[in-house]
Enzyme design. Structure first.
Site, PDB file in Angstrom:
ATOM      1  N   HIS A 176      -8.704   8.012 -38.864  1.00  0.00           N
ATOM      2  CA  HIS A 176      -8.824   8.723 -40.141  1.00  0.00           C
ATOM      3  C   HIS A 176      -7.421   9.154 -40.562  1.00  0.00           C
ATOM      4  O   HIS A 176      -6.731   9.838 -39.809  1.00  0.00           O
ATOM      5  CB  HIS A 176      -9.736   9.945 -39.995  1.00  0.00           C
ATOM      6  CG  HIS A 176     -10.240  10.472 -41.318  1.00  0.00           C
ATOM      7  ND1 HIS A 176      -9.376  10.841 -42.338  1.00  0.00           N
ATOM      8  CD2 HIS A 176     -11.482  10.674 -41.793  1.00  0.00           C
ATOM      9  CE1 HIS A 176     -10.097  11.257 -43.372  1.00  0.00           C
ATOM     10  NE2 HIS A 176     -11.379  11.164 -43.067  1.00  0.00           N
ATOM     11  N   LYS A 220     -20.793  14.862 -44.873  1.00  0.00           N
ATOM     12  CA  LYS A 220     -20.338  16.249 -44.957  1.00  0.00           C
ATOM     13  C   LYS A 220     -19.708  16.591 -46.314  1.00  0.00           C
ATOM     14  O   LYS A 220     -19.673  17.740 -46.702  1.00  0.00           O
ATOM     15  CB  LYS A 220     -19.370  16.588 -43.817  1.00  0.00           C
ATOM     16  CG  LYS A 220     -17.946  16.096 -43.974  1.00  0.00           C
ATOM     17  CD  LYS A 220     -17.085  16.703 -42.845  1.00  0.00           C
ATOM     18  CE  LYS A 220     -15.619  16.359 -42.917  1.00  0.00           C
ATOM     19  NZ  LYS A 220     -15.317  14.937 -42.720  1.00  0.00           N
ATOM     20  N   GLU A 276     -15.499   5.155 -43.968  1.00  0.00           N
ATOM     21  CA  GLU A 276     -16.294   6.383 -44.084  1.00  0.00           C
ATOM     22  C   GLU A 276     -15.858   7.214 -45.286  1.00  0.00           C
ATOM     23  O   GLU A 276     -15.407   8.341 -45.133  1.00  0.00           O
ATOM     24  CB  GLU A 276     -16.135   7.221 -42.808  1.00  0.00           C
ATOM     25  CG  GLU A 276     -16.503   6.490 -41.537  1.00  0.00           C
ATOM     26  CD  GLU A 276     -16.037   7.211 -40.276  1.00  0.00           C
ATOM     27  OE1 GLU A 276     -16.517   6.854 -39.199  1.00  0.00           O
ATOM     28  OE2 GLU A 276     -15.199   8.127 -40.370  1.00  0.00           O
TER      29      GLU A 276
END
Ligand SMILES: *Cc1c(COP(=O)(O)O)cnc(C)c1O
Length: 381
Positions: free
Chosen positions: A184, A47, A260
């Site tokens: 995250h 993204k 990520e």
């Protein structure tokens, strides 16, 4: 860093606004990640910048991918699917994680045949996955501190650590395969303590899970690795050193650890070049109107809480100037205070380190199209 002479030349050839992606810088970021954190496989968070050319370059040098919508999944899959059919499951898990904790029914149905690795963080989602993607492997996203990160995510996602083992047991009881944990720490996380706490919390949960008979194989440490927008951001290798030591201290050697990175991978790889299309003085302040703005490449100012600075190719004494985008909305303000020399219509300005969450969230508002993209150094020099 792209040379200014090359930027000018590209802008002359392609016109403006122009979004220039340097694949040499992209490969550099990827290799630095691998070098500093050899134990952790990077799954590039698409993204941040879903350009297929970026996906292909990263795939070629060994990256995996983090996707969060079926469109992103298909984009990655179509660009990397040179795979032997019998390795499909391993391949998918090795190469793609679907990290959005909330997935609609249709997405799950479409994903199921790939036996995907997906993230969840609540009980409702377990029922959905069991019905619509029973062949998926699961990672539970837990809530961890996002203190001081530029973009906060903990208000929207993550199971409370105290509920984690229960949520994993429930998924296992529903007949699903629970692979591990994910977290995250928030985007552009310059407070490294967030990672240390998140790793500690994860280790505690994993121990408890094991005691309850759950065998976890995977830890996903998410994104948040800061891009070096300026010298105040400590270099990645310092964070990597802390992460490497904590991972070694807290987890068994055979635990698979993935990450990520989105912003870290692409933030520093792109520069946008725009043109001065209007000029006025308002209340004694110099105002420039350029052909790119908040609804376009500078969208990160709004969505990503990221301030970009403009530079001119022209030299001369600087004065504080306002810079506006091309649309008819006053929200379309790139900056109220940039140090710029005297510019004329047709002069070019540029903004560096604008590779993440920029072009990706560009719109067609007011009929102005997103900036044209050019890729340089796609093949290694
Ligand atoms: C956005 C996002 C990322 C990428 O975050 P960065 O801060 O850009 O590294 C990674 N994982 C998940 C689940 C995300 O939502």
């Amino acid at each position: 860093m792209i040379k200014t002479s090359q930027l000018k030349e590209l802008a002359r050839r392609h016109g403006t606004p122009l979004f220039v992606v340097d694949h040499e810088a992209l490969r550099g970021n990827f290799h630095a990640f691998r070098r500093c954190l050899p134990r952790v496989q990077p799954y590039y968070a698409v993204k941040a910048n879903p350009d297929p050319e970026i996906v292909r370059t990263l795939y070629r040098i060994g990256s995996s991918f983090d996707v969060a919508s079926i469109a992103e999944f298909n984009l990655v899959y179509e660009n990397i699917r040179a795979l032997p059919a019998d390795e499909r499951q391993n391949f998918i898990w090795d190469k793609i994680i679907y990290s959005n904790p909330i997935k609609d029914r249709r997405t799950l149905e479409e994903l199921d045949c790939y036996r995907p690795l997906v993230v969840y963080d609540n009980a409702e989602e377990i029922g959905k996955i069991r019905r619509h993607a029973p062949n998926a492997g699961l990672a539970l996203r837990i809530r961890v501190p996002n203190t001081g990160s530029m973009v906060e995510l903990s208000s929207k996602f993550g199971a409370a650590p105290g509920e984690a083992v229960d949520l994993m047991s429930r998924a296992a009881d529903a007949g699903l395969v629970v692979e591990g944990l994910a977290f995250h720490v928030g985007s552009q996380c310059t407070n490294f303590e967030n990672y240390v706490q998140a790793l500690g919390t994860s280790a505690g949960i994993m121990e408890e899970a094991e005691a309850r008979g759950l065998e976890l194989k995977l830890l996903d440490i998410g994104g948040g690795f800061p891009a070096r927008y300026d010298r105040h951001v400590r270099p990645f290798r310092e964070l990597a050193k802390i992460l490497g030591a904590e991972i070694r201290r807290l987890f068994p050697k055979d635990l698979e650890v993935i990450a990520e990175p989105g912003r870290y991978m692409v933030g520093t790889t792109a520069t946008v070049v725009a043109e001065v299309i209007g000029k006025s003085d308002r209340d004694g302040k110099r105002c420039y109107y350029i052909n790119d703005g908040i609804y376009h490449t500078f969208s990160g100012i709004l969505f990503d809480h990221c301030q970009y600075h403009l530079k001119a190719f022209k030299r001369g004494p600087a004065r504080i100037s306002a810079v506006f985008g091309p649309t008819c909305d006053a929200l379309d303000t790139v900056s109220q205070a940039e140090d710029l020399p005297e510019l004329d219509l047709g002069d070019l300005v540029y903004s560096e380190n604008i590779g993440a969450y920029s072009h990706a969230s560009s719109t067609w508002f007011n009929g102005f199209p997103p900036a044209k993209v050019v890729h340089i150094n796609v093949q290694p020099l």
